[in-house]
Scaffold this active site. Structure first.
Site, PDB file in Angstrom:
ATOM      1  N   GLY A  89     -69.721   8.804 -52.692  1.00 46.57           N
ATOM      2  CA  GLY A  89     -68.799   9.745 -53.333  1.00 46.57           C
ATOM      3  C   GLY A  89     -69.334  10.212 -54.669  1.00 46.57           C
ATOM      4  O   GLY A  89     -70.444   9.842 -55.078  1.00 46.57           O
ATOM      5  N   VAL A  90     -68.534  11.039 -55.344  1.00 48.72           N
ATOM      6  CA  VAL A  90     -68.968  11.631 -56.613  1.00 48.72           C
ATOM      7  C   VAL A  90     -68.072  11.230 -57.786  1.00 48.72           C
ATOM      8  O   VAL A  90     -68.343  11.578 -58.923  1.00 48.72           O
ATOM      9  CB  VAL A  90     -69.031  13.170 -56.512  1.00 48.72           C
ATOM     10  CG1 VAL A  90     -70.143  13.592 -55.573  1.00 48.72           C
ATOM     11  CG2 VAL A  90     -67.698  13.761 -56.063  1.00 48.72           C
ATOM     12  N   GLY A  91     -66.989  10.501 -57.481  1.00 48.03           N
ATOM     13  CA  GLY A  91     -66.110  10.065 -58.552  1.00 48.03           C
ATOM     14  C   GLY A  91     -65.266   8.898 -58.073  1.00 48.03           C
ATOM     15  O   GLY A  91     -64.980   8.773 -56.875  1.00 48.03           O
ATOM     16  N   GLN A 151     -58.494   2.878 -57.757  1.00 53.38           N
ATOM     17  CA  GLN A 151     -59.051   2.831 -56.401  1.00 53.38           C
ATOM     18  C   GLN A 151     -59.721   1.493 -56.093  1.00 53.38           C
ATOM     19  O   GLN A 151     -59.939   1.170 -54.926  1.00 53.38           O
ATOM     20  CB  GLN A 151     -60.071   3.957 -56.198  1.00 53.38           C
ATOM     21  CG  GLN A 151     -59.445   5.344 -56.228  1.00 53.38           C
ATOM     22  CD  GLN A 151     -60.477   6.399 -55.942  1.00 53.38           C
ATOM     23  OE1 GLN A 151     -61.145   6.861 -56.840  1.00 53.38           O
ATOM     24  NE2 GLN A 151     -60.642   6.756 -54.683  1.00 53.38           N
ATOM     25  N   GLY A 155     -62.158  15.392 -50.221  1.00 55.81           N
ATOM     26  CA  GLY A 155     -61.773  14.132 -49.611  1.00 55.81           C
ATOM     27  C   GLY A 155     -61.595  13.098 -50.694  1.00 55.81           C
ATOM     28  O   GLY A 155     -61.760  13.382 -51.883  1.00 55.81           O
ATOM     29  N   CYS A 156     -61.212  11.899 -50.291  1.00 56.92           N
ATOM     30  CA  CYS A 156     -60.964  10.825 -51.247  1.00 56.92           C
ATOM     31  C   CYS A 156     -61.336   9.514 -50.577  1.00 56.92           C
ATOM     32  O   CYS A 156     -60.969   9.287 -49.417  1.00 56.92           O
ATOM     33  CB  CYS A 156     -59.482  10.824 -51.632  1.00 56.92           C
ATOM     34  SG  CYS A 156     -59.030   9.491 -52.753  1.00 56.92           S
ATOM     35  N   LEU A 157     -62.042   8.667 -51.298  1.00 57.68           N
ATOM     36  CA  LEU A 157     -62.436   7.375 -50.723  1.00 57.68           C
ATOM     37  C   LEU A 157     -61.210   6.518 -50.400  1.00 57.68           C
ATOM     38  O   LEU A 157     -61.306   5.582 -49.612  1.00 57.68           O
ATOM     39  CB  LEU A 157     -63.359   6.630 -51.696  1.00 57.68           C
ATOM     40  CG  LEU A 157     -64.717   7.309 -51.941  1.00 57.68           C
ATOM     41  CD1 LEU A 157     -65.459   6.615 -53.074  1.00 57.68           C
ATOM     42  CD2 LEU A 157     -65.555   7.319 -50.671  1.00 57.68           C
ATOM     43  N   HIS A 170     -59.414  15.623 -59.770  1.00 56.20           N
ATOM     44  CA  HIS A 170     -59.105  14.640 -58.725  1.00 56.20           C
ATOM     45  C   HIS A 170     -58.995  13.236 -59.339  1.00 56.20           C
ATOM     46  O   HIS A 170     -58.050  12.487 -59.045  1.00 56.20           O
ATOM     47  CB  HIS A 170     -60.213  14.704 -57.662  1.00 56.20           C
ATOM     48  CG  HIS A 170     -60.054  13.748 -56.530  1.00 56.20           C
ATOM     49  ND1 HIS A 170     -59.837  14.162 -55.235  1.00 56.20           N
ATOM     50  CD2 HIS A 170     -60.076  12.383 -56.485  1.00 56.20           C
ATOM     51  CE1 HIS A 170     -59.740  13.099 -54.452  1.00 56.20           C
ATOM     52  NE2 HIS A 170     -59.882  12.002 -55.190  1.00 56.20           N
ATOM     53  N   GLU A 171     -59.954  12.889 -60.206  1.00 51.00           N
ATOM     54  CA  GLU A 171     -59.982  11.522 -60.760  1.00 51.00           C
ATOM     55  C   GLU A 171     -58.863  11.310 -61.783  1.00 51.00           C
ATOM     56  O   GLU A 171     -58.243  10.238 -61.817  1.00 51.00           O
ATOM     57  CB  GLU A 171     -61.344  11.217 -61.382  1.00 51.00           C
ATOM     58  CG  GLU A 171     -62.530  11.308 -60.420  1.00 51.00           C
ATOM     59  CD  GLU A 171     -62.335  10.542 -59.122  1.00 51.00           C
ATOM     60  OE1 GLU A 171     -61.611   9.533 -59.114  1.00 51.00           O
ATOM     61  OE2 GLU A 171     -62.908  10.977 -58.097  1.00 51.00           O
ATOM     62  N   HIS A 185     -55.748  10.501 -60.121  1.00 49.55           N
ATOM     63  CA  HIS A 185     -55.644   9.080 -59.730  1.00 49.55           C
ATOM     64  C   HIS A 185     -55.019   8.252 -60.854  1.00 49.55           C
ATOM     65  O   HIS A 185     -54.241   7.335 -60.600  1.00 49.55           O
ATOM     66  CB  HIS A 185     -57.031   8.499 -59.421  1.00 49.55           C
ATOM     67  CG  HIS A 185     -57.477   8.703 -58.007  1.00 49.55           C
ATOM     68  ND1 HIS A 185     -56.759   8.257 -56.925  1.00 49.55           N
ATOM     69  CD2 HIS A 185     -58.591   9.286 -57.493  1.00 49.55           C
ATOM     70  CE1 HIS A 185     -57.397   8.558 -55.809  1.00 49.55           C
ATOM     71  NE2 HIS A 185     -58.515   9.194 -56.120  1.00 49.55           N
TER      72      HIS A 185
HETATM   73 ZN    ZN Z   1     -59.832  10.009 -54.786  1.00 51.45          ZN
END
Ligand code: ZN
Length: 200
Positions: free
Chosen positions: A52-54, A59, A115-117, A158-159, A162
């Site tokens: 992923g990138v972030g 998480q 997307g999201c992990l 996105h981050e 979270h």
């Molecule tokens: Zn995410």
């Protein structure tokens, strides 16, 4: 890589885990200097590599305002060049953001699949501001402020979501939610307008 440099990957919490759905709290200056938080940051970077990138601390089960971002050029080889250009996606060096806040000073919106992990196996089109300004501390406690546009701006939004206990599910165009293993999963490499004509 020497064995001593090896950092194990952390387990990634999935949607429904309480820590992903409540706001994370700010890191104090003392905590930021602590070995525990510095090791957390290292482990988060190690966990991100190749997947992923972030990544935001909730998480990995930690309710603190810590984010790591890295978008290395190796991840771009699988994306069609014209999509990279459209998404304004350029490499971003590894950096941590502590207690980040975002300012949106441009109303332009971009719509792309993300997307999201923590929502493993799915993607959806999510409208995001094209440009943001972020204020945060780095991992050494130094304040920094940066302008971000395109894909980097999307990663930051996105981050930071979270850290507020929000997943992209709250912001997506619901009809574009697709499994990556379905045929529709491959749509994430198509122009958004084409996809929206079919399912948007
Ligand atoms: Zn995410």
């Amino acid at each position: 890589m020497a064995l001593a440099d090896w950092t194990p990957r952390l387990r990634i919490e999935q949607a429904g885990a309480e820590v992903l759905h409540r706001p994370a709290r700010a890191v104090t200056p003392e905590e930021l200097q602590s070995e525990a938080v510095q090791r957390l940051i290292d482990a988060m970077f190690a966990t991100l590599v190749g997947v992923g990138v972030g990544l935001a601390a909730p998480q990995v089960g930690v309710g603190l305002q810590v984010v790591v971002v890295e978008d290395p050029p190796e991840l771009h080889t699988a994306v069609p060049p014209e999509l990279l250009r459209d998404q304004e996606r350029v490499p971003v060096e590894a950096h941590a953001l502590i207690n980040p806040s975002l300012i949106v000073d441009d109303s332009a919106v971009a719509e792309y699949f993300e997307g999201c992990l923590s929502v493993d196996g799915y993607r959806a089109i999510v409208p995001r501001a094209r440009r943001v300004r972020v204020q945060a501390l780095d991992r050494f406690g130094e304040p920094f402020e940066r302008e971000a546009s395109g894909w980097y701006a999307r990663i930051l939004q996105h981050e930071v979501d979270h850290l507020a206990g929000r997943l992209y599910l709250e912001r997506m165009l619901p009809r574009t939610f697709v499994s990556v293993t379905s045929v529709a999963g491959h749509w994430s490499n198509l122009p958004v307008d084409t996809v929206k004509q079919v399912i948007g």
